[in-house]
Design an enzyme around this catalytic site. Sequence first.
Site, PDB file in Angstrom:
ATOM      1  N   ARG A  73      -2.154  -6.402  -8.163  1.00  0.00           N
ATOM      2  CA  ARG A  73      -1.096  -7.377  -7.888  1.00  0.00           C
ATOM      3  C   ARG A  73      -1.083  -8.523  -8.887  1.00  0.00           C
ATOM      4  NH1 ARG A  73      -3.053  -8.047  -1.838  1.00  0.00           N
ATOM      5  NH2 ARG A  73      -4.949  -7.577  -2.989  1.00  0.00           N
ATOM      6  N   SER A 113      -2.800  -7.955   3.271  1.00  0.00           N
ATOM      7  CA  SER A 113      -3.155  -7.768   4.692  1.00  0.00           C
ATOM      8  C   SER A 113      -3.687  -9.073   5.266  1.00  0.00           C
ATOM      9  CB  SER A 113      -4.203  -6.661   4.836  1.00  0.00           C
ATOM     10  OG  SER A 113      -3.686  -5.439   4.372  1.00  0.00           O
ATOM     11  N   LYS A 164     -18.316  -5.988   8.535  1.00  0.00           N
ATOM     12  CA  LYS A 164     -17.018  -6.656   8.378  1.00  0.00           C
ATOM     13  C   LYS A 164     -16.263  -6.654   9.710  1.00  0.00           C
ATOM     14  CE  LYS A 164     -13.392  -6.570   4.860  1.00  0.00           C
ATOM     15  NZ  LYS A 164     -12.888  -5.866   3.691  1.00  0.00           N
ATOM     16  N   HIS A 206       0.839  -1.204   0.000  1.00  0.00           N
ATOM     17  CA  HIS A 206       0.000   0.000   0.000  1.00  0.00           C
ATOM     18  C   HIS A 206       0.876   1.256   0.000  1.00  0.00           C
ATOM     19  CE1 HIS A 206      -2.992  -2.623   2.451  1.00  0.00           C
ATOM     20  NE2 HIS A 206      -3.518  -2.504   1.263  1.00  0.00           N
TER      21      HIS A 206
HETATM   22  P1  ADP Z   1      -9.804  -3.810   0.195  1.00  0.00           P
HETATM   23  O1  ADP Z   1     -10.486  -4.376   1.407  1.00  0.00           O
HETATM   24  O2  ADP Z   1     -10.532  -2.686  -0.462  1.00  0.00           O
HETATM   25  O3  ADP Z   1      -9.267  -4.829  -0.779  1.00  0.00           O
HETATM   26  P2  ADP Z   1      -7.076  -3.416   1.017  1.00  0.00           P
HETATM   27  O4  ADP Z   1      -6.639  -2.585   2.171  1.00  0.00           O
HETATM   28  O5  ADP Z   1      -6.794  -4.872   1.087  1.00  0.00           O
HETATM   29  O6  ADP Z   1      -8.585  -3.076   0.844  1.00  0.00           O
HETATM   30  O7  ADP Z   1      -6.434  -2.876  -0.334  1.00  0.00           O
HETATM   31  C1  ADP Z   1      -6.589  -1.566  -0.777  1.00  0.00           C
HETATM   32  C2  ADP Z   1      -5.934  -1.394  -2.152  1.00  0.00           C
HETATM   33  O8  ADP Z   1      -4.565  -1.729  -2.046  1.00  0.00           O
HETATM   34  C3  ADP Z   1      -6.486  -2.315  -3.232  1.00  0.00           C
HETATM   35  O9  ADP Z   1      -6.445  -1.611  -4.457  1.00  0.00           O
HETATM   36  C4  ADP Z   1      -5.507  -3.440  -3.289  1.00  0.00           C
HETATM   37  O10 ADP Z   1      -5.463  -4.049  -4.572  1.00  0.00           O
HETATM   38  C5  ADP Z   1      -4.230  -2.685  -3.005  1.00  0.00           C
HETATM   39  N1  ADP Z   1      -3.193  -3.543  -2.453  1.00  0.00           N
HETATM   40  C6  ADP Z   1      -3.300  -4.452  -1.471  1.00  0.00           C
HETATM   41  N2  ADP Z   1      -2.113  -5.060  -1.241  1.00  0.00           N
HETATM   42  C7  ADP Z   1      -1.233  -4.505  -2.131  1.00  0.00           C
HETATM   43  C8  ADP Z   1       0.148  -4.734  -2.429  1.00  0.00           C
HETATM   44  N3  ADP Z   1       0.866  -5.665  -1.811  1.00  0.00           N
HETATM   45  N4  ADP Z   1       0.708  -3.973  -3.385  1.00  0.00           N
HETATM   46  C9  ADP Z   1      -0.028  -3.053  -4.055  1.00  0.00           C
HETATM   47  N5  ADP Z   1      -1.321  -2.818  -3.837  1.00  0.00           N
HETATM   48  C10 ADP Z   1      -1.926  -3.532  -2.891  1.00  0.00           C
END
Ligand code: ADP
Length: 151
Positions: free
Chosen positions: A90, A128, A41, A17
């Site tokens: 990803r 995450s 959630k 992120h």
């Molecule tokens: P959500 O619950 O909306 O998927 P996340 O916090 O998991 O929320 O992810 C938010 C954004 O970050 C999404 O666009 C996701 O694809 C992106 N994301 C998650 N992990 C990574 C990563 N390792 N590298 C780049 N982008 C990521």
Amino acid sequence: MKIGIFPGSFDPITKGHEDIIRRMIPLFDKIYVAIGNNGTKKYMFDLEKRMKWIEDTFSDSPSIEVSTYEGLTVDFCREINAKFIIRGLRNSNDFEYEKSIAQMNQMMYPDLETVLVYTRPEYASISSTIIRDIIKNFGDTTPFLPSGVQL
Ligand code: ADP
């Protein structure tokens, strides 16, 4: 003023992120890192903690603002006048999922564009979900988290 939003759960924020957000800083006057709060959630970390970790990670970046919202992302975009949603890609699963969301969002808010950014290869496996699993099993997550995140 060009305003972008990077929405997500950030449970917790990861290096993946962080990298996407930092790479987008030059493109926008302001980026809201927006924690979507979905009442149904279950999260591992409470909202205050998730917010603080993002704030600490970007304490050196004045154009980054951390916020929270409930309800539809498009409604929050209207509220803050953001015309660009930033999302990270990803793999092909992300691609299909993001395509549907982006197209639905654009139908609900035609002026809104989704900007999809490829993850750097070294961060492409970080999620995450897996990090929460490592935490539950007492593993070391420091290689995957921004340096400002102290669990
Ligand atoms: P959500 O619950 O909306 O998927 P996340 O916090 O998991 O929320 O992810 C938010 C954004 O970050 C999404 O666009 C996701 O694809 C992106 N994301 C998650 N992990 C990574 C990563 N390792 N590298 C780049 N982008 C990521």
